[in-house]
Design an enzyme around this catalytic site. Structure first.
Site, PDB file in Angstrom:
ATOM      1  N   GLU A 259      -4.829  -1.021  29.515  1.00  0.00           N
ATOM      2  CA  GLU A 259      -3.706  -0.107  29.283  1.00  0.00           C
ATOM      3  C   GLU A 259      -2.538  -0.829  28.628  1.00  0.00           C
ATOM      4  OE1 GLU A 259      -4.441  -1.254  32.209  1.00  0.00           O
ATOM      5  OE2 GLU A 259      -2.622  -1.893  33.226  1.00  0.00           O
ATOM      6  N   ASP A 301       9.304  -6.854 -10.435  1.00  0.00           N
ATOM      7  CA  ASP A 301      10.343  -6.809 -11.447  1.00  0.00           C
ATOM      8  C   ASP A 301      10.595  -8.203 -11.965  1.00  0.00           C
ATOM      9  OD1 ASP A 301      11.568  -4.445 -11.968  1.00  0.00           O
ATOM     10  OD2 ASP A 301      12.833  -4.479 -10.183  1.00  0.00           O
ATOM     11  N   GLU A 634     -13.853  -9.210  34.550  1.00  0.00           N
ATOM     12  CA  GLU A 634     -13.543  -8.669  35.876  1.00  0.00           C
ATOM     13  C   GLU A 634     -14.553  -7.607  36.292  1.00  0.00           C
ATOM     14  OE1 GLU A 634      -9.422  -7.534  35.372  1.00  0.00           O
ATOM     15  OE2 GLU A 634      -8.962  -9.606  34.792  1.00  0.00           O
ATOM     16  N   ASN A 659      -4.823  -9.336  37.150  1.00  0.00           N
ATOM     17  CA  ASN A 659      -4.471  -8.461  36.044  1.00  0.00           C
ATOM     18  C   ASN A 659      -3.037  -8.719  35.577  1.00  0.00           C
ATOM     19  OD1 ASN A 659      -5.240  -6.344  34.357  1.00  0.00           O
ATOM     20  ND2 ASN A 659      -3.980  -4.925  35.532  1.00  0.00           N
ATOM     21  N   THR A 662      -2.707 -12.616  34.115  1.00  0.00           N
ATOM     22  CA  THR A 662      -3.336 -13.040  32.867  1.00  0.00           C
ATOM     23  C   THR A 662      -3.075 -12.102  31.695  1.00  0.00           C
ATOM     24  OG1 THR A 662      -5.365 -12.013  33.588  1.00  0.00           O
ATOM     25  CG2 THR A 662      -5.158 -14.374  33.954  1.00  0.00           C
TER      26      THR A 662
HETATM   27  P1  ADP Z   1      14.593  -5.395 -16.065  1.00  0.00           P
HETATM   28  O1  ADP Z   1      13.143  -5.068 -15.884  1.00  0.00           O
HETATM   29  O2  ADP Z   1      14.766  -6.770 -16.610  1.00  0.00           O
HETATM   30  O3  ADP Z   1      15.418  -5.117 -14.857  1.00  0.00           O
HETATM   31  P2  ADP Z   1      16.146  -3.257 -17.291  1.00  0.00           P
HETATM   32  O4  ADP Z   1      15.399  -1.982 -17.268  1.00  0.00           O
HETATM   33  O5  ADP Z   1      17.239  -3.457 -16.312  1.00  0.00           O
HETATM   34  O6  ADP Z   1      15.078  -4.465 -17.229  1.00  0.00           O
HETATM   35  O7  ADP Z   1      16.757  -3.494 -18.717  1.00  0.00           O
HETATM   36  C1  ADP Z   1      15.988  -3.345 -19.871  1.00  0.00           C
HETATM   37  C2  ADP Z   1      16.838  -3.619 -21.100  1.00  0.00           C
HETATM   38  O8  ADP Z   1      17.903  -2.687 -21.141  1.00  0.00           O
HETATM   39  C3  ADP Z   1      17.477  -4.993 -21.081  1.00  0.00           C
HETATM   40  O9  ADP Z   1      16.662  -5.935 -21.718  1.00  0.00           O
HETATM   41  C4  ADP Z   1      18.762  -4.765 -21.871  1.00  0.00           C
HETATM   42  O10 ADP Z   1      18.523  -4.927 -23.245  1.00  0.00           O
HETATM   43  C5  ADP Z   1      19.081  -3.312 -21.609  1.00  0.00           C
HETATM   44  N1  ADP Z   1      20.114  -3.191 -20.592  1.00  0.00           N
HETATM   45  C6  ADP Z   1      20.075  -3.632 -19.312  1.00  0.00           C
HETATM   46  N2  ADP Z   1      21.196  -3.349 -18.652  1.00  0.00           N
HETATM   47  C7  ADP Z   1      21.996  -2.696 -19.518  1.00  0.00           C
HETATM   48  C8  ADP Z   1      23.297  -2.085 -19.443  1.00  0.00           C
HETATM   49  N3  ADP Z   1      24.019  -2.108 -18.319  1.00  0.00           N
HETATM   50  N4  ADP Z   1      23.792  -1.477 -20.522  1.00  0.00           N
HETATM   51  C9  ADP Z   1      23.072  -1.427 -21.666  1.00  0.00           C
HETATM   52  N5  ADP Z   1      21.857  -1.963 -21.810  1.00  0.00           N
HETATM   53  C10 ADP Z   1      21.310  -2.592 -20.768  1.00  0.00           C
END
Ligand code: ADP
Ligand code: MG
Length: 825
Positions: A259, A301, A634, A659, A662
């Protein structure tokens, strides 16, 4: 600074006074009722009820001491259960508190991040896409603001909000745009507070493993009851007193039914969640701990997860650098603090800093419009008017996105038409800069009100975002652990490839094919499923591409962990087997969709969480093996004694003692074993693998048989060898059997440390908690044997030196036999 971005807000002193008056910004929840519920929950256990019935039975029969002892043991057991469960609850609650959203608020003229429960009426807050709205508020300024109010209205279509529309409500989420708002009510006074009485608490869901184990427990319970009934029946037929037999049957049932197993699983999962938290990851849902260990693909990412998200502009390219910098400053949502530093998106603060270094500021511009950045379009624009009244639209974004909107280029101080030759030149610069792993932004501007491709290209800024130092090691670890690491990024192909190779995601020298979002979007799902078998880098992907990629990976049964930060990532994060949200850059909505939050946004943290997931699963297997073998031992002891015509081996009180001693501490301590050194050198387990995989049933069965056999042997030898007329040979045999049963189990617990290695190869030193637990259990058994106070209660007698020798030898019987036979079981 842009006036739209700057507010003074309340002072800390004002806010504290209001907080004092209105109370914290939380929806009320009663603490006391929970405590009581947990306590009485302990007595709901059927086994405890059976025991209490037995107590009543003893009382009626006049066995007062038996009754008192049983009650003491029951209360002790319940208190142990209570403290463990309460601690589990507290642990999970504390973790939940950490997960509670923070809010960006202006206090004392500074933009700070505060826990949402500290907000008060009158606070000025900043709302961004993906934020959960922390209190009811009135919008002061907004850009393209849209909210998801489905939690209030059930309507899942985004609702546009502006200064004249109704309030924004606590608990709803911003799906697009951003705003500054003033809080109008907090806590129970909000719309959500008014209806929250209607929302019932959702029962915490059991993990798949917990479900399977409770089923197993129920099954074992029923079979045990059958066995116990059988034992009692045989006893009665053999002429023992019916009362004694019923009592023995009941005690045996209590001892044999595992249990404690589901509770021990919950406790160890919660403790694992706490250990994972110490390594900077927050578990949102307990079953994630279990799934983590099966992860065989990690989609990560790039920015902030593999890299540090500490950006600095290291290269600029363009004729008019002042205008280029100015564009970067105007088309920007970072906020300058009174001390001159910037808060906001690291890409944008880097642009602010590079401009500030070049002496470019924008203090006299007034912003009039904005198209917010979004991960799919990859650009943003801002319209701003300078002090002479000229209004311009400024554009920044991924270079290809920006160039696609430009018809002109700044050359010789003039805007000239953008030729193919210019474009080629720009693309060469882009190739060169991205090949250095730089994150690139393009800049352009045009007169306000102009349409089409009338933007004038200004140039590029290249940002360096170095790799996190831990990442290389973590990627390597994944490789030996049979986990695929895949990078998904919105960034440029070359930048992605560079970072992937620095991190070791693409093996040295071998140039892996990089797939881009535009290639993926024209692929069929069928083709994509093929592609993901070998692909390691996806560049320029949009959130919807991410969702398709997760699905493609999951198609062949892979367990996919996926990181995400933006609002648009939430669907992919939700779809993944393990959705991992970024703790720092992640939005509330993504965090809510995720099962785990990486508090430091770090890829290496996710990998160590996987390691913990594997460890805890192994540990659960360890104590399942331990508890089931012990219980079986047991039953076998009692059953075979009766079948072989021996007297009852253990008295009810003695079984209860074993029981308690252990099953409790040693099992929990087994759940806290540190990771095996080779845990990340094996491939992940299959998610549908049984907890009993690897011949565990046989092991459990044989070991249970061993415990039973050696206990019976002890009993038999002393019973036969005793002097017939000294009056306590049966008591001595019982005492010795009790000792052998207890010691065998305490020896066995060390065998459970490793599924392959036996007792003699176990690493004793790596889990001091187990040693302490075993020592405590051992002392309790010892006390019961020799204490003048306890001996009469547990009906034990002193053993002589030969008998003690026998007990020790036979407790070691199984591992010695196993060693001699070189058996794997
Ligand atoms: P990551 O996968 O690196 O997070 P993002 O989707 O954030 O990529 O960004 C992709 C692209 O968008 C970047 O390489 C940049 O060129 C552009 N970017 C990122 N942030 C900004 C922003 N605040 N304003 C304008 N362009 C942006
Ligand atoms: Mg990003």
């Amino acid at each position: 600074m842009n006036s739209v971005n700057y507010f003074k807000g309340l002072t800390t002193k004002q806010a504290e006074e209001i907080l004092e008056k209105d109370g914290a910004n939380v929806l009320a929840e009663s603490e006391k009722s929970k405590l009581i519920a947990v306590f009485f929950g302990q007595f709901k256990d059927v086994m405890v009820l059976i025991l209490l019935a037995a107590t009543g039975f003893s009382l009626i029969m006049g066995e007062i001491w038996d009754a008192v002892t049983i009650i003491i043991i029951v209360v002790f057991n319940a208190s142990l259960g209570f403290f463990q469960e309460y601690r589990t609850e507290k642990t999970l609650e504390a973790l939940k508190k950490i997960a509670a959203p923070a809010a960006k608020v202006f206090r004392d003229g500074k933009l700070v991040s505060l826990p949402a429960d500290r907000l008060v009426k009158g606070d000025i807050i900043k709302l961004e896409a993906g934020a959960k709205i922390p209190a009811d508020c009135r919008i002061l300024t907004q850009t393209a603001l849209e909210c998801d109010e489905s939690m209030l209205t059930g309507e899942s279509v985004g609702v546009s909000k502006n200064t004249s529309s109704a309030l924004c409500y606590m608990g709803t989420a911003v799906t697009r745009g951003h705003a500054v708002a003033e809080i109008t009510s907090t806590g129970a006074a909000t719309e959500m507070g008014r209806i929250s009485g209607l929302l019932s608490d959702i029962e915490p869901e059991k993990t798949p493993l917990q479900k399977r184990l409770s089923e197993l427990g129920r099954l074992m319970g029923i079979s045990c009851l059958a066995v116990c009934f059988f034992v009692s029946l045989v006893g009665v037929l053999r002429g023992f007193a019916p009362f004694d037999m019923v009592f023995t049957g009941i005690s045996l049932a209590v001892a044999a039914i595992p249990e404690g197993l589901p509770a021990t699983v919950t406790i160890s999962l919660a403790l694992a969640a706490r250990r994972i938290y110490k390594q900077k990851a927050l578990i949102n849902k307990l079953h994630a701990v279990e799934t983590l260990g099966c992860t065989n693909v990690i989609c990560t990412d790039k920015t902030g997860t593999l890299t540090q998200n500490k950006m600095t502009v290291v290269e600029v390219w363009g004729e008019n650098e002042r205008l280029l910098y100015l564009c970067g400053v105007l088309c920007n949502n970072a906020v300058r603090q009174p001390d001159g530093s910037f808060v906001g998106d690291p890409t944008e603060t880097a642009l602010m800093e590079s401009a500030a270094k070049a002496g470019v500021f924008s203090d006299n511009h007034v912003r009039s419009a904005e198209t917010p950045f979004d991960n799919a379009a990859r650009f943003m624009t801002v319209t701003a008017r300078d002090s002479s009244g000229i209004s311009q639209e400024y554009l920044k974004g991924a270079p290809d996105a920006v160039l696609g909107m430009c018809g002109f280029i700044m050359k010789g101080g003039k805007a000239l038409p953008l030729t193919e030759k210019n474009k080629k030149e720009i693309y060469t610069v882009v190739e060169n800069m991205t090949a250095k792993a730089l994150r690139l932004l393009g800049f352009a501007y045009r007169r306000d009100g102009e349409q089409g491709k009338s933007f004038v290209f200004l140039g590029l800024q290249g940002l360096l975002d170095p790799l996190r130092p831990e990442v290389k090691g973590a990627v390597k670890k994944c490789k030996t652990a049979g986990i695929k690491v895949v990078m998904l990024t919105g960034d440029h192909k070359n930048t992605a490839v560079q970072i992937a190779s620095q991190a070791g995601i693409t093996a040295g020298g071998q140039t892996a094919k990089v797939y881009t979002g535009s290639e993926i979007s024209v692929m069929s799902d069928l083709r994509l499923r093929e592609v993901v078998k070998t692909a390691r880098v996806f560049a320029r992907v949009s959130p919807s591409d991410k969702l398709r990629i997760v699905r493609a990976f999951k198609f062949d049964g892979s367990v996919v962990a996926m990181t995400g930060d933006g609002v648009n990532d939430a669907p992919a994060v939700k779809e993944a087997s393990i959705g991992a949200a970024m703790g720092i850059t992640g939005t509330d909505v993504t965090k809510e969709a995720a099962q785990i939050v990486l508090l430091d946004d770090n890829f290496a943290t996710l990998v160590s969480a996987v390691e913990q997931g594997r460890t805890i699963y192994n540990n659960i297997r360890k104590f399942v093996r331990y508890m089931l073998s012990c219980n079986l031992g047991e039953i076998i002891t009692m059953l075979f004694a009766l079948l072989l015509g021996m007297p009852v081996v253990l008295l009810p009180i003695q079984i209860l003692l074993i029981n308690l001693v252990t099953d409790g501490l040693p099992a929990i301590a087994l759940g806290m074993e540190p990771p095996d050194p080779d845990i990340m050198k094996k491939p992940p387990r299959k998610s549908n693998e049984s907890i009993f995989a690897g011949r565990m049933i046989t092991k459990i069965f044989l070991r249970g048989l061993g415990i039973g056999f050696f206990t019976l042997l002890t009993f038999y030898i002393i019973l036969k060898g005793g002097v017939p007329d000294n009056g306590f040979s049966l008591s001595a045999a019982r005492t010795a059997a009790l000792a052998t049963l207890g010691l065998s189990q305490l020896v066995f617990v060390f065998e459970c440390k490793d599924s392959e290695k036996g007792l003699f190869n176990a690493r004793f030193g790596n889990n001091p908690k187990l040693i302490v637990a075993v020592l405590i259990s051992f002392s309790i058994i010892l006390c019961v044997m020799i204490s003048v106070l306890l001996s009469p209660i547990f009906k034990t007698v002193p053993l002589d030196i030969n008998q003690i020798g026998l007990v020790f030898a036979l407790s070691m019987g199984y591992p010695i036999l196993k060693g001699v036979l070189k058996s794997r079981f």
